[in-house]
Structure formats: C-alpha cells, structure tokens
Design an enzyme around this catalytic site. Structure first.
Site, short mmCIF file in Angstrom:
data_model
loop_
_atom_site.label_atom_id
_atom_site.label_comp_id
_atom_site.label_asym_id
_atom_site.label_seq_id
_atom_site.Cartn_x
_atom_site.Cartn_y
_atom_site.Cartn_z
N ARG A 97 13.55 38.61 37.62
CA ARG A 97 12.58 39.46 36.94
C ARG A 97 11.23 39.41 37.67
NH1 ARG A 97 15.01 36.62 32.47
NH2 ARG A 97 16.13 38.02 31.04
N LYS A 126 12.77 34.13 30.20
CA LYS A 126 12.26 34.41 28.86
C LYS A 126 12.46 33.20 27.95
CE LYS A 126 12.69 39.46 28.79
NZ LYS A 126 13.28 40.63 28.10
N HIS A 183 12.02 46.43 38.21
CA HIS A 183 13.11 46.42 37.23
C HIS A 183 14.30 47.26 37.72
CE1 HIS A 183 15.12 45.97 33.41
NE2 HIS A 183 15.32 47.27 33.36
N ARG A 243 16.23 45.12 40.00
CA ARG A 243 17.03 44.18 39.20
C ARG A 243 18.27 44.89 38.66
NH1 ARG A 243 16.96 39.62 35.64
NH2 ARG A 243 17.38 40.13 33.46
N HIS A 248 20.51 36.64 30.82
CA HIS A 248 20.63 37.27 29.51
C HIS A 248 21.20 36.27 28.51
CE1 HIS A 248 20.82 41.62 31.27
NE2 HIS A 248 19.58 41.19 31.09
N TYR A 297 24.35 47.73 32.09
CA TYR A 297 24.54 47.96 33.52
C TYR A 297 25.94 48.48 33.84
CZ TYR A 297 20.27 45.23 33.77
OH TYR A 297 18.99 44.77 33.59
#
Length: 298
Positions: A148, A172, A242, A245, A268, A277
């Site tokens: 990211r 995150k 992004h 990514r 994730h 995706y």
C-alpha cells in the site's frame, strides 16, 4: 467532547488500533450529526435518538448534494458509535439496526496491462542517480509486492533485508506482515541503500524512502510519481499507487496464483476484500475461453 465520545475515541485508538486520520474522520462525522440534532431537534444527547431523526439527517445530506458514498461513510461512523454503545451496555438497541445503505454505483478499478507496466519499466531500465534509482524501485515494489502507498511511505530502513529477500511492513490496524521480494528487486534495494548513504543530509533517518533532501516521502509525492510515469504509456483515467496494487493482484491471479496467497500478500483480513480483484482475472479467463472453445464462432 462527551464522556461516551471520549471512550469511543479511546476504543478506536487503543483496541481497534485505527490510524489518527481514521479516528478523526469517525469523530468528525459523529459530531457533525450531534450539531445537526441539536439544531434540528434541540437535543444534545445523541445516545437517545431514534431512526426518524437520523433519517431526517440523511435526507438533509442528500439535499445538500452529498454523494451516496459520502453519506454511507457518515452513517457507517454513526453505526460504529452505536455498536460501541451496545457493547458497553449504554443502549439496548441501535437506532440504525434496520438501516440499509444508500445504493452506490459499482466502479471497477481497471488495472494496467502487463504491456503498460513493461513499457514504464523499460523507460527507466538503467536509472542513474539517487532520484531515478529510487523512482524505479518504488514502481517495482508496488508492482511486485502489492504494498500500500502508506506502507511504502512508512517503510523503515531497519525492516528492509536484501539478504533474505524480504521487507517487513506495517499495515492497517498496526498489523505487521513479511513480504517477499524478487532477487532482481533485492539488487535494487542494495543499489538504493548505497545511493541513500551519499545524501548530503538525512533528517528522517529511520525511513527507507527519502527525498533528495533526506526527508520522508508524503502521499501526494508518491501519487504524482506514479501518475507521471504511467501517463506516458496509459490512457486509463486512474493512474495511482492503488491501481498498481490492483495490477499486482490481478496479474498474479491471471497467471495462476490462488486467492488465499494473494490475500496474504495484500494483507487483507478476509477473502471478501481480495475477491474484488477476481473481476479482472475473470475477464482474462473469458478471453482464453472464447479463443479456445471450438463452439465459438470466429
């Protein structure tokens, strides 16, 4: 700030480990509703509101030409607050229990093609000097690790290990993960490390990626870098970190990687986030299918 809001803030920071930016966004949305409720209904205690009052707020937001995406985000902040109040037994039922999010258009992120990525990398195949070497490495890291933008910006020099072909990133909710890097990228890491030691002054010494003035990169710098390079080879509307990514994930899936592996690489928490995706990989699969099946009319 009320006691409940302060407790909610502490909960987001300490237990959920949200970033300061995310915490502020939640609180701003809630305080915005609190002000509306006071002005509209002369009620400061939002812990006791009903859905009818919230619905009036939603209508006012829509009337102010606020997009459904933005309205949904504000309601999500409010819903999280009431969920917290339920958890701490401040309320018995959330006023948003039966609320349904406003419909939003589904936008499909279009990844770069392998040809477009190759064209950019060919342009900077033999970089010379600190900035060119850094720029190529940034593009290559986005494309080969799916990192990211914020993870790349905050990547610490101590967490880059070319000898083991790995980097450790902070994702995150402060979740760390180890990302493998290809041997060709490890060589670039070593080259960049060497160039970095020759900067005249390094202020943000802990951070791996720096400006030529020795400062940590920022969001707009990285966005402009990717946009500038890919604008020369692509006419796609969005050309951002992004999208790179997204391109990383799509190209892996197109070439046979399984969804769980891609999920782990992207950091994730659930497969649901990774499955967005698969739209692009299905498009590739459809093309192969149509080209190969004898019943397809040519």
């Amino acid at each position: 700030m009320t006691n409940n809001l302060q407790s909610f803030k502490d909960y987001l920071q300490l237990e959920k480990k949200y970033s300061p930016h995310t915490v502020n966004a939640y609180l701003n949305d809630i305080e915005f509703f609190q002000l509306f409720n006071k002005n509209q209904f002369d009620q400061e205690d939002i812990e006791q509101v009903n859905y009818s009052q919230i619905r009036t707020w939603i209508v006012s937001l829509v009337d102010d030409n606020m997009s459904n995406v933005t309205v949904n985000r504000k309601i999500a902040s409010l819903k999280a607050f009431y969920k917290f109040l339920l958890k701490t037994k401040q309320i018995e039922v959330s006023p948003l229990l039966k609320h349904k999010a406003l419909k939003t258009p589904k936008t499909l992120q279009i990844p770069f093609s392998e040809k477009e990525v190759a064209a950019v990398l060919n342009q900077i195949q033999n970089p010379e000097g600190f900035e060119a070497i850094r720029d190529k490495l940034i593009i290559d890291l986005f494309y080969t690790t799916g990192i990211r933008r914020t993870e790349l910006i905050h990547l610490k020099a101590a967490n880059v290990n070319p000898s083991t072909n790995t980097i450790k990133v902070l994702g995150k909710r402060n979740k760390e993960r180890i990302l493998p890097v290809l041997p060709i990228i490890a060589k670039q890491l070593i080259l960049y490390f060497f160039e970095r030691t020759h900067l005249e002054k390094v202020t943000d010494v802990d951070y791996f990626f720096l400006t030529k003035k020795g400062l940590k990169l920022n969001d707009s710098f990285v966005y402009r870098l990717i946009n500038t390079y890919f604008s020369t080879v692509s006419e796609k509307v969005k050309k951002s970190p992004h999208i790179l990514r997204h391109t990383f994930a799509t190209h892996l899936l197109n070439n046979g990687a399984d969804l769980n592996s891609v999920k782990e690489l992207l950091g994730h928490s659930s497969l649901a986030s990774t499955q967005i995706y698969t739209h692009s990989s299905l498009a590739e699969l459809k093309k192969v299918y149509e080209d190969a099946h004898p019943r397809n009319q040519r």
